[in-house]
Design a protein around this motif. Sequence first.
Motif, PDB file in Angstrom:
ATOM      1  N   PRO A   1     -52.185 -27.288  -4.177  1.00 43.54           N
ATOM      2  CA  PRO A   1     -52.566 -28.539  -3.500  1.00 43.54           C
ATOM      3  C   PRO A   1     -53.786 -29.218  -4.118  1.00 43.54           C
ATOM      4  CG  PRO A   1     -52.031 -26.856  -1.880  1.00 43.54           C
ATOM      5  CD  PRO A   1     -52.035 -26.168  -3.213  1.00 43.54           C
ATOM      6  N   ASP A   2     -54.755 -28.402  -4.584  1.00 45.12           N
ATOM      7  CA  ASP A   2     -55.959 -28.984  -5.178  1.00 45.12           C
ATOM      8  C   ASP A   2     -55.967 -28.869  -6.701  1.00 45.12           C
ATOM      9  OD1 ASP A   2     -56.431 -26.295  -5.610  1.00 45.12           O
ATOM     10  OD2 ASP A   2     -58.504 -26.339  -4.857  1.00 45.12           O
ATOM     11  N   GLY A   3     -54.836 -28.460  -7.287  1.00 42.62           N
ATOM     12  CA  GLY A   3     -54.759 -28.323  -8.733  1.00 42.62           C
ATOM     13  C   GLY A   3     -55.641 -27.233  -9.305  1.00 42.62           C
TER      14      GLY A   3
ATOM     15  N   ASP B   1     -55.933 -36.617  -8.612  1.00 36.58           N
ATOM     16  CA  ASP B   1     -56.465 -36.445  -7.249  1.00 36.58           C
ATOM     17  C   ASP B   1     -57.992 -36.505  -7.290  1.00 36.58           C
ATOM     18  OD1 ASP B   1     -57.322 -35.567  -4.760  1.00 36.58           O
ATOM     19  OD2 ASP B   1     -55.806 -33.989  -4.601  1.00 36.58           O
TER      20      ASP B   1
ATOM     21  N   ARG C   1     -54.880 -42.139 -16.728  1.00 39.27           N
ATOM     22  CA  ARG C   1     -55.349 -41.203 -15.697  1.00 39.27           C
ATOM     23  C   ARG C   1     -56.466 -40.314 -16.247  1.00 39.27           C
ATOM     24  NH1 ARG C   1     -50.544 -38.214 -13.187  1.00 39.27           N
ATOM     25  NH2 ARG C   1     -50.695 -36.806 -14.967  1.00 39.27           N
TER      26      ARG C   1
ATOM     27  N   PHE D   1     -55.924 -32.804 -12.668  1.00 38.51           N
ATOM     28  CA  PHE D   1     -55.704 -32.642 -11.229  1.00 38.51           C
ATOM     29  C   PHE D   1     -54.723 -33.689 -10.684  1.00 38.51           C
ATOM     30  CE2 PHE D   1     -60.115 -31.001 -11.896  1.00 38.51           C
ATOM     31  CZ  PHE D   1     -59.818 -29.666 -11.702  1.00 38.51           C
TER      32      PHE D   1
ATOM     33  N   ALA E   1     -60.163 -36.419  -4.888  1.00 36.84           N
ATOM     34  CA  ALA E   1     -60.808 -35.451  -4.002  1.00 36.84           C
ATOM     35  C   ALA E   1     -60.917 -34.086  -4.679  1.00 36.84           C
ATOM     36  CB  ALA E   1     -60.043 -35.338  -2.687  1.00 36.84           C
ATOM     37  N   ALA E   2     -59.865 -33.680  -5.392  1.00 34.26           N
ATOM     38  CA  ALA E   2     -59.905 -32.403  -6.115  1.00 34.26           C
ATOM     39  C   ALA E   2     -60.969 -32.443  -7.202  1.00 34.26           C
ATOM     40  CB  ALA E   2     -58.541 -32.095  -6.710  1.00 34.26           C
TER      41      ALA E   2
ATOM     42  N   ASP F   1     -50.231 -27.713 -11.353  1.00 37.19           N
ATOM     43  CA  ASP F   1     -49.698 -28.763 -10.484  1.00 37.19           C
ATOM     44  C   ASP F   1     -49.052 -28.191  -9.225  1.00 37.19           C
ATOM     45  OD1 ASP F   1     -50.400 -30.977 -12.136  1.00 37.19           O
ATOM     46  OD2 ASP F   1     -48.669 -30.581 -13.421  1.00 37.19           O
TER      47      ASP F   1
END
Length: 303
Positions: A121-123, A154, A191, A151, A156-157, A118
């Motif tokens: 930024p992108d996990g 996220d 999630r 992630f 995007a990730a 965590d």
Amino acid sequence: MFSPEDKSRNATGAGRLPPWLRVKLPADAGFAATARTVAAAGLRTVCRGARCPNIFECFSRGTATFLILGGTCTRGCAFCNIAAGTPDAVDPDEPERLGRAVATLGLSHAVLTSVTRDDLPDGGAGQFAAAIRAVRRHAPGATVEVLTPDFAGDAAALDVVLGACPDVFNHNVETVPRLYPAVRAGADYARSLAVLARAARRGRAVVKSGFMLGLGETAQECDATLRDLATAGCGMVTVGQYLRPSRRNLPVTRYAPPGEFEALAALGRRRGIAEMVCAPLARSSYKAGQAASLAAARCCPRS
């Protein structure tokens, strides 16, 4: 016999380990050879990090589940043996070393997982994608399975990982939703389902998940979880027995008999999941290549 729980640990929780969970240590030179290859590449495996009971069998067959992004997790789930804390910096050379190790071991199916990061930024999604590409360069005949964290939701990730086109995408729900606060601090059941559903919508990989028995779940909750996983688009689900890896982890509430796993496998198939891998010692990456091939054939039959 080997077990992640010694006699003193078994005295807490569900009691003495039943015979179907006792694992014999194989006398096989393959175990040492696999261990040497992993160590020489400066890599980690979740087999050792999570104290998997199948490590002797898998290492002896020349297989391992690689753990990328360091050995320290930012969450620290109550069932897991991997330490929580402040992780090290990301190693940019790790994907190449991993790809070479897969080639050296001659793996036909490579499984990559990671600690939860965590702090990034992108996990850690970029490292997953780089590792997939490295395996494809060094071992082009191998299929690749990833077992990822969520992630932090996220999208995007997640798309970075899916864009590298793994053959199997795995994200474990680990337990039923009621138990998340105690078992998976920092995670969210809805999630996790959303991660699986997004991967399924991409349609390029077999989507896989799994959970454990022995944490306090009910039969009705297991059925509901199987329904949720089927709805999310999972083509494959693993169910195994939770084994307490150390005193700091949650105690086992019960040891489910083998017949209960067989019944869950049949139930999952009725709910629409193509391949169910359910047994006391089943883990998400145990014999993953064989099971993934079967799941892919059932999900996407070839003419």
